[in-house]
Design a protein around this motif. Structure first.
Motif, short mmCIF file in Angstrom:
data_model
loop_
_atom_site.label_atom_id
_atom_site.label_comp_id
_atom_site.label_asym_id
_atom_site.label_seq_id
_atom_site.Cartn_x
_atom_site.Cartn_y
_atom_site.Cartn_z
N UNK A 55 0.83 -1.21 0.00
CA UNK A 55 0.00 0.00 0.00
C UNK A 55 0.86 1.26 0.00
N UNK A 56 1.97 1.23 0.74
CA UNK A 56 2.88 2.39 0.77
C UNK A 56 3.50 2.62 -0.60
N UNK A 57 3.85 1.54 -1.27
CA UNK A 57 4.40 1.65 -2.62
C UNK A 57 3.39 2.25 -3.58
N UNK A 58 2.14 1.81 -3.49
CA UNK A 58 1.09 2.35 -4.35
C UNK A 58 0.86 3.82 -4.07
N UNK A 59 0.84 4.20 -2.78
CA UNK A 59 0.62 5.59 -2.40
C UNK A 59 1.74 6.48 -2.92
N UNK A 60 2.99 6.01 -2.78
CA UNK A 60 4.13 6.80 -3.26
C UNK A 60 4.07 6.97 -4.77
N UNK A 61 3.71 5.92 -5.48
CA UNK A 61 3.63 6.00 -6.94
C UNK A 61 2.55 6.99 -7.36
N UNK A 62 1.40 6.95 -6.68
CA UNK A 62 0.32 7.91 -7.00
C UNK A 62 0.77 9.34 -6.73
N UNK A 63 1.48 9.56 -5.61
CA UNK A 63 1.91 10.91 -5.26
C UNK A 63 2.93 11.46 -6.26
N UNK A 64 3.68 10.58 -6.90
CA UNK A 64 4.68 11.02 -7.87
C UNK A 64 4.09 11.34 -9.24
N UNK A 65 2.92 10.79 -9.53
CA UNK A 65 2.35 10.94 -10.87
C UNK A 65 2.09 12.40 -11.23
N UNK A 66 1.44 13.15 -10.35
CA UNK A 66 1.05 14.52 -10.69
C UNK A 66 2.24 15.45 -10.90
N UNK A 67 3.20 15.53 -9.96
CA UNK A 67 4.34 16.42 -10.21
C UNK A 67 5.15 16.01 -11.44
N UNK A 68 5.25 14.72 -11.68
CA UNK A 68 6.00 14.27 -12.86
C UNK A 68 5.27 14.67 -14.14
N UNK A 69 3.94 14.56 -14.14
CA UNK A 69 3.17 14.98 -15.31
C UNK A 69 3.35 16.47 -15.59
N UNK A 70 3.42 17.28 -14.53
CA UNK A 70 3.64 18.72 -14.69
C UNK A 70 5.02 18.98 -15.27
N UNK A 71 6.04 18.31 -14.73
CA UNK A 71 7.40 18.47 -15.24
C UNK A 71 7.49 18.08 -16.71
N UNK A 72 6.89 16.95 -17.06
CA UNK A 72 6.92 16.50 -18.45
C UNK A 72 6.20 17.49 -19.36
N UNK A 73 5.12 18.08 -18.84
CA UNK A 73 4.39 19.08 -19.63
C UNK A 73 5.23 20.30 -19.93
N UNK A 74 5.97 20.78 -18.92
CA UNK A 74 6.84 21.94 -19.13
C UNK A 74 7.99 21.60 -20.09
N UNK A 75 8.52 20.40 -19.99
CA UNK A 75 9.60 19.98 -20.89
C UNK A 75 9.11 19.97 -22.33
N UNK A 76 7.89 19.43 -22.54
CA UNK A 76 7.33 19.42 -23.90
C UNK A 76 7.09 20.84 -24.40
N UNK A 77 6.67 21.73 -23.49
CA UNK A 77 6.45 23.13 -23.88
C UNK A 77 7.76 23.78 -24.31
N UNK A 78 8.81 23.57 -23.56
CA UNK A 78 10.12 24.12 -23.94
C UNK A 78 10.61 23.52 -25.25
N UNK A 79 10.38 22.21 -25.40
CA UNK A 79 10.84 21.53 -26.61
C UNK A 79 10.11 22.03 -27.86
N UNK A 80 8.88 22.48 -27.69
CA UNK A 80 8.11 23.00 -28.83
C UNK A 80 8.59 24.38 -29.27
N UNK A 81 9.41 25.03 -28.42
CA UNK A 81 9.98 26.36 -28.69
C UNK A 81 8.91 27.45 -28.77
N UNK A 82 7.76 27.21 -28.15
CA UNK A 82 6.72 28.24 -28.10
C UNK A 82 7.10 29.37 -27.14
#
Length: 311
Positions: A55-82
Motif C-alpha cells: 500500500x505504501x508503494x502504491x501511495x508513493x507511486x500515486x503521489x509522484x504521478x502529478x508532479x511528474x506529469x507537470x514536469x513533463x508538460x513543461x519539458x514538452x512546452x520548452x521543446x516545442x519552442x513556443x
C-alpha cells in the motif's frame, strides 16, 4: 471492433512449457493442518507487513504521478519552442530530460500495475474481439521505437484465429512488456517476430473425484486457446534462469549494472496472463535468442470470469 486488421505489420530497421502462473502474494496456510500458534502469529505478521509495504508503494507511486506529469508538460512546452528558440545544445539537454521523464513515468506505471496485481484488485473485462486487430495495434505502437533502435519487427495476421471474448487492453500490456524486453536485449540489426496461432492446450483435470491427485489429459479435437509468441535474436537466457526471469525485480546477473528497467515487466506480464486463466513461459538457449509465449483460453476460466464481472 469494426476495423479491419492489417494483414501484416512490418518494421524494418532504420538505415544503418513450464507454467509460471503461480501467485507471489503471501500464501494462505492449509486450513486442514494444525500449525503452532507462533507460526500462525508470524504468518499474520508477515501478511500485514506485506500489505502495508504494498500500500505504501502504491501511495508513493500515486503521489509522484502529478508532479511528474507537470514536469513533463513543461519539458514538452520548452521543446516545442513556443516560449522562445533553442540552440542545439539546449535541444539536446531538453531531449535527454524528456527521455528521462518518460522513463520515470514508465517506472511509476509499473509500480502501480504491480501493486494492483499484488493486492488482488485485478479486474478482467472480457469483450468479443479480433485478436489480430489487438496485435496489429500493439505492433504499430512499437514499430517506431524498433526502427530507432535499428531492429526489425515482423507480424503477420493469422486468418485461422477465431473471434472470442478477451481483455484486449491487458493482452496488449502483456505483449508490450514482451516487446519491450525483446527490444532491450536484442542488439541493433536484430529481428523480433510477433506471432499468434490457435492452440490445443491439454490441461490436466481430476477425472475421478474419489481418487486424490489422479489427473488425466482432456481429450481435445479443436483448439481451446490462442498462443501468442514474441521471438528475438538476442543473446538468449541460460536454462537455470527460465523460471527466475518471471520473479519480481529479477535481473540477470550480467544486466545488474544496466540502469534501464526495474525487473517488473515479465513479472507483471505473468500475473496478467495468470489472471486470464492462461500461462506464460520462455524457451531459450544462450546465444540462440528467446521465445516468450503465453496462452489465452478461448473460454475464460471460472475464476477469471468471476473477476471480470466485478467491474
Amino acid at each position: 471492433m469494426a476495423a479491419t486488421p492489417d494483414k501484416s505489420c512490418l518494421s524494418q530497421p532504420a538505415a544503418a512449457e513450464p507454467d509460471t502462473s503461480a501467485a507471489h502474494s503471501v500464501p494462505e496456510p492449509d486450513a486442514g493442518r494444525d500449525y503452532p500458534s507462533e507460526l500462525v502469529q508470524n504468518y499474520h505478521h508477515l501478511s500485514e507487513r506485506f500489505q502495508r509495504t504494498t500500500n505504501a508503494l502504491a501511495s508513493a507511486a500515486h503521489d509522484l504521478k502529478t508532479p511528474l506529469a507537470i514536469l513533463n508538460g513543461y519539458i514538452e512546452l520548452l521543446q516545442s519552442e513556443k516560449l522562445g528558440p533553442l540552440n542545439e545544445r539546449q535541444r539536446d539537454v531538453i531531449g535527454d530530460m524528456r527521455a528521462s521523464g518518460q522513463r520515470l513515468q514508465h517506472f511509476i506505471q509499473d509500480f502501480l500495475s504491480y501493486t494492483v496485481l499484488e493486492t488482488g484488485e485485478l479486474r478482467m473485462r472480457y469483450e468479443p474481439g479480433d485478436i489480430n486487430i489487438c496485435l496489429s495495434e500493439v505492433c504499430r505502437m512499437w514499430s517506431v521505437r524498433f526502427q530507432e533502435k535499428g531492429l526489425a519487427l515482423y507480424f503477420l495476421a493469422n486468418d485461422k484465429l477465431p473471434g472470442f471474448s478477451f481483455d484486449s487492453p491487458k493482452v496488449q500490456r502483456v505483449i508490450s512488456n514482451l516487446l519491450e524486453n525483446a527490444s532491450k536485449f536484442t542488439p541493433s540489426g536484430g529481428t523480433v517476430w510477433l506471432h499468434a496461432e490457435p492452440y490445443m492446450w491439454e490441461r490436466r483435470t481430476v477425472t475421478k473425484p474419489g481418487v486424490e491427485k489422479e489427473r488425466r489429459r482432456q481429450p481435445l479435437s479443436i483448439p481451446n486457446a490462442v498462443k501468442v509468441s514474441v521471438s528475438d535474436t538476442g543473446p538468449g537466457i541460460p536454462p537455470e534462469y527460465h523460471q527466475e526471469v518471471f520473479d519480481d525485480f529479477f535481473r540477470m546477473p550480467s544486466d545488474e549494472n544496466q540502469s534501464e528497467g526495474m525487473g517488473l515487466g515479465l513479472a507483471i506480464a505473468r500475473r496478467l496472463v495468470s489472471g486470464m486463466g492462461g500461462k506464460l513461459w520462455v524457451e531459450s538457449e544462450p546465444g540462440a535468442g528467446c521465445k516468450f509465449s503465453f496462452l489465452v483460453p478461448l473460454k475464460p476460466s471460472p475464476a477469471s470470469s468471476a473477476r471480470g464481472k466485478n467491474k
